[in-house]
Design a protein around this motif. Structure first.
Motif, PDB file in Angstrom:
ATOM      1  N   TYR A  39      15.110   9.381   9.950  1.00  0.00           N
ATOM      2  CA  TYR A  39      14.111   8.552   9.535  1.00  0.00           C
ATOM      3  C   TYR A  39      12.649   9.728   8.856  1.00  0.00           C
ATOM      4  O   TYR A  39      12.401  10.469   8.929  1.00  0.00           O
ATOM      5  N   TYR A  40      12.830   9.404   7.138  1.00  0.00           N
ATOM      6  CA  TYR A  40      11.867  10.051   6.658  1.00  0.00           C
ATOM      7  C   TYR A  40      10.338   9.017   5.672  1.00  0.00           C
ATOM      8  O   TYR A  40      11.189   8.143   5.428  1.00  0.00           O
ATOM      9  N   LYS A  41       8.897   9.197   5.809  1.00  0.00           N
ATOM     10  CA  LYS A  41       8.536   8.448   5.441  1.00  0.00           C
ATOM     11  C   LYS A  41       7.245   9.453   4.029  1.00  0.00           C
ATOM     12  O   LYS A  41       7.582  10.791   4.244  1.00  0.00           O
ATOM     13  N   GLY A  42       7.446   9.287   2.746  1.00  0.00           N
ATOM     14  CA  GLY A  42       6.537  10.077   1.510  1.00  0.00           C
ATOM     15  C   GLY A  42       5.353   9.553   2.074  1.00  0.00           C
ATOM     16  O   GLY A  42       5.422   8.885   2.852  1.00  0.00           O
ATOM     17  N   LYS A  43       4.974   9.905   0.666  1.00  0.00           N
ATOM     18  CA  LYS A  43       3.138   9.984   0.905  1.00  0.00           C
ATOM     19  C   LYS A  43       2.566   8.537   0.527  1.00  0.00           C
ATOM     20  O   LYS A  43       3.143   7.794   0.125  1.00  0.00           O
ATOM     21  N   LEU A  44       1.457   8.714   1.559  1.00  0.00           N
ATOM     22  CA  LEU A  44       0.967   7.418   1.604  1.00  0.00           C
ATOM     23  C   LEU A  44       0.912   7.481   0.390  1.00  0.00           C
ATOM     24  O   LEU A  44      -0.395   8.207  -0.487  1.00  0.00           O
ATOM     25  N   THR A  45       0.909   5.805   0.319  1.00  0.00           N
ATOM     26  CA  THR A  45       0.136   5.588  -1.220  1.00  0.00           C
ATOM     27  C   THR A  45      -0.604   3.970  -1.397  1.00  0.00           C
ATOM     28  O   THR A  45      -1.631   4.131  -1.830  1.00  0.00           O
ATOM     29  N   ASP A  46      -0.681   3.252  -0.164  1.00  0.00           N
ATOM     30  CA  ASP A  46      -1.218   2.474   0.024  1.00  0.00           C
ATOM     31  C   ASP A  46      -2.110   2.519   1.514  1.00  0.00           C
ATOM     32  O   ASP A  46      -1.349   1.986   2.220  1.00  0.00           O
ATOM     33  N   LYS A  47      -3.599   2.841   1.442  1.00  0.00           N
ATOM     34  CA  LYS A  47      -4.200   2.820   2.562  1.00  0.00           C
ATOM     35  C   LYS A  47      -4.036   1.496   3.617  1.00  0.00           C
ATOM     36  O   LYS A  47      -3.828   2.000   4.779  1.00  0.00           O
ATOM     37  N   ALA A  48      -3.558   0.523   3.593  1.00  0.00           N
ATOM     38  CA  ALA A  48      -3.641  -0.649   3.752  1.00  0.00           C
ATOM     39  C   ALA A  48      -1.888  -0.460   5.098  1.00  0.00           C
ATOM     40  O   ALA A  48      -1.900  -0.992   5.995  1.00  0.00           O
ATOM     41  N   PHE A  49      -1.483   0.261   4.354  1.00  0.00           N
ATOM     42  CA  PHE A  49      -0.144   1.277   5.574  1.00  0.00           C
ATOM     43  C   PHE A  49      -0.427   1.985   6.342  1.00  0.00           C
ATOM     44  O   PHE A  49       0.035   2.466   7.241  1.00  0.00           O
ATOM     45  N   SER A  50      -1.845   2.932   6.577  1.00  0.00           N
ATOM     46  CA  SER A  50      -2.576   3.583   7.453  1.00  0.00           C
ATOM     47  C   SER A  50      -1.925   3.532   8.816  1.00  0.00           C
ATOM     48  O   SER A  50      -1.014   4.290   9.553  1.00  0.00           O
ATOM     49  N   ASP A  51      -2.190   2.386   9.254  1.00  0.00           N
ATOM     50  CA  ASP A  51      -1.889   2.647  10.804  1.00  0.00           C
ATOM     51  C   ASP A  51      -0.432   1.863  11.123  1.00  0.00           C
ATOM     52  O   ASP A  51      -0.167   2.047  12.210  1.00  0.00           O
ATOM     53  N   GLN A  52       0.549   2.050  10.020  1.00  0.00           N
ATOM     54  CA  GLN A  52       2.079   1.529  10.295  1.00  0.00           C
ATOM     55  C   GLN A  52       2.647   3.040  10.181  1.00  0.00           C
ATOM     56  O   GLN A  52       3.660   2.940  10.220  1.00  0.00           O
ATOM     57  N   ARG A  53       1.808   3.847   9.999  1.00  0.00           N
ATOM     58  CA  ARG A  53       2.694   5.145   9.914  1.00  0.00           C
ATOM     59  C   ARG A  53       2.186   6.467  11.008  1.00  0.00           C
ATOM     60  O   ARG A  53       1.100   6.385  11.464  1.00  0.00           O
ATOM     61  N   LEU A  54       3.103   7.305  10.913  1.00  0.00           N
ATOM     62  CA  LEU A  54       2.062   8.555  12.103  1.00  0.00           C
ATOM     63  C   LEU A  54       1.668   9.320  11.307  1.00  0.00           C
ATOM     64  O   LEU A  54       0.693  10.587  11.717  1.00  0.00           O
ATOM     65  N   SER A  55       1.545   9.398  10.123  1.00  0.00           N
ATOM     66  CA  SER A  55       1.238  10.423   9.291  1.00  0.00           C
ATOM     67  C   SER A  55       0.859   9.601   7.698  1.00  0.00           C
ATOM     68  O   SER A  55       1.939   8.863   7.412  1.00  0.00           O
ATOM     69  N   PRO A  56      -0.358  10.888   7.008  1.00  0.00           N
ATOM     70  CA  PRO A  56      -0.585  10.148   5.561  1.00  0.00           C
ATOM     71  C   PRO A  56       0.285  10.630   4.603  1.00  0.00           C
ATOM     72  O   PRO A  56       0.798  10.670   3.910  1.00  0.00           O
ATOM     73  N   VAL A  57       0.981  11.605   5.528  1.00  0.00           N
ATOM     74  CA  VAL A  57       1.203  12.887   4.443  1.00  0.00           C
ATOM     75  C   VAL A  57       3.256  12.347   5.088  1.00  0.00           C
ATOM     76  O   VAL A  57       4.006  12.268   6.173  1.00  0.00           O
ATOM     77  N   PRO A  58       3.918  13.664   4.043  1.00  0.00           N
ATOM     78  CA  PRO A  58       5.696  13.244   4.106  1.00  0.00           C
ATOM     79  C   PRO A  58       5.794  13.884   5.579  1.00  0.00           C
ATOM     80  O   PRO A  58       5.571  14.606   5.726  1.00  0.00           O
TER      81      PRO A  58
END
Ligand SMILES: [Zn+2]
Ligand SMILES: [Zn+2]
Length: 266
Positions: A39-58
């Motif tokens: 599973y991969y996540k790209g760059k954070l674009t909406d700060k509202a999701f910050s706490d649902q991710r392990l990192s803001p960068v890809p």
């Protein structure tokens, strides 16, 4: 060949990480049953999701396997979805870029648009490389991880396997999502649809019912969300479990709805 699958913070699919993954048909040759995926996540674009991710960068955040693949009947473009098996989230984010280089080798021919693909084949070496930087968290579904759709209906004989497994499966968030992806949200007993009746607020609400008769249930067996689970409205679900020592079959329920059902001995 292993693959990377991207998860967006905002998705039209409402995919649930570790349960179901929707994708356009152009990726059908890559995501076949048994394919190991990261599973991969790209760059954070909406700060509202910050706490649902392990990192803001890809970054990469979990590993899993593609299970059974289905055509998405709601899609006019031939989209598909896969059940996700053996999902294990990472303890920390594995960052996709180190210095100037990426963990995923980018073929020169695709340099300009590589990251636009939500599904990307990676070689065995890259797969292992990403995993070697990760620490796997054992994924556990806790009972309290709760379902907003609280459903307390179940027939039970105190302490029996029926009550234990039935309730557990009906409440397991992953199995629920898989059952809903496969069966939709219209009641399989009477056709009731919460959204049509109550509007937007009730969209997606439905109960999940575990149908496998306990007599055929020899201990721990994996649940097939296609054949062992069904979706029911709250009324049908309550009726199906009305008697504590007996769960109706869907055929019995349907006959009742039509008013032709006669319960033996009553
Ligand atoms: Zn119903
Ligand atoms: Zn049930």
């Amino acid at each position: 060949m292993p693959a990377v699958i991207a998860e967006n913070d905002v998705s039209i699919w409402n995919d649930e990480c570790g349960a179901v993954y929707h994708y356009p048909k152009r990726y059908s040759a890559i995501l076949t049953p048994g394919t190991r995926v990261i599973y991969y996540k790209g760059k954070l674009t909406d700060k509202a999701f910050s706490d649902q991710r392990l990192s803001p960068v890809p970054h990469y955040f979990g590993v899993a396997k593609i299970g059974k693949v289905y055509a998405d009947v709601k899609s006019s473009k031939g989209d598909l979805f896969a059940l996700i098996e053996d999902f294990q989230p990472f303890e920390w984010a594995v960052i996709a870029k180190e210095g100037d280089s990426y963990l995923e080798p980018i073929p020169p021919s695709r340099a300009s648009n590589y990251w636009r693909s939500g599904v990307r084949e990676i070689g065995e070496t890259t797969f292992e490389e990403i995993l070697s930087r990760a620490k796997l968290k054992t994924f556990q579904v806790s009972e309290s991880q709760g379902i907003a759709d609280s459903q307390d209906f179940h027939s039970r004989v105190e302490g029996s396997a029926t009550s234990y497994y039935g309730v557990r499966y009906e409440r397991d968030p992953k199995l629920r999502l898989q059952a809903i992806a496969i069966h939709g949200v219209a009641c399989m007993g009477c056709g009731f649809d919460f959204e049509s009746a109550y509007g937007e607020y009730a969209r997606g609400y439905v109960h999940v019912h575990h149908v496998l008769p306990i007599s055929e249930f020899g201990g721990s067996k994996s649940v097939n969300p296609e054949s062992d689970l069904m979706v029911l409205c709250a009324n049908c679900h309550a009726v199906i479990h009305r008697k504590r020592d007996r769960t109706l079959s869907i055929e019995e329920l349907k006959r009742m709805i039509r008013g032709r059902w006669v319960f033996e001995g009553e």
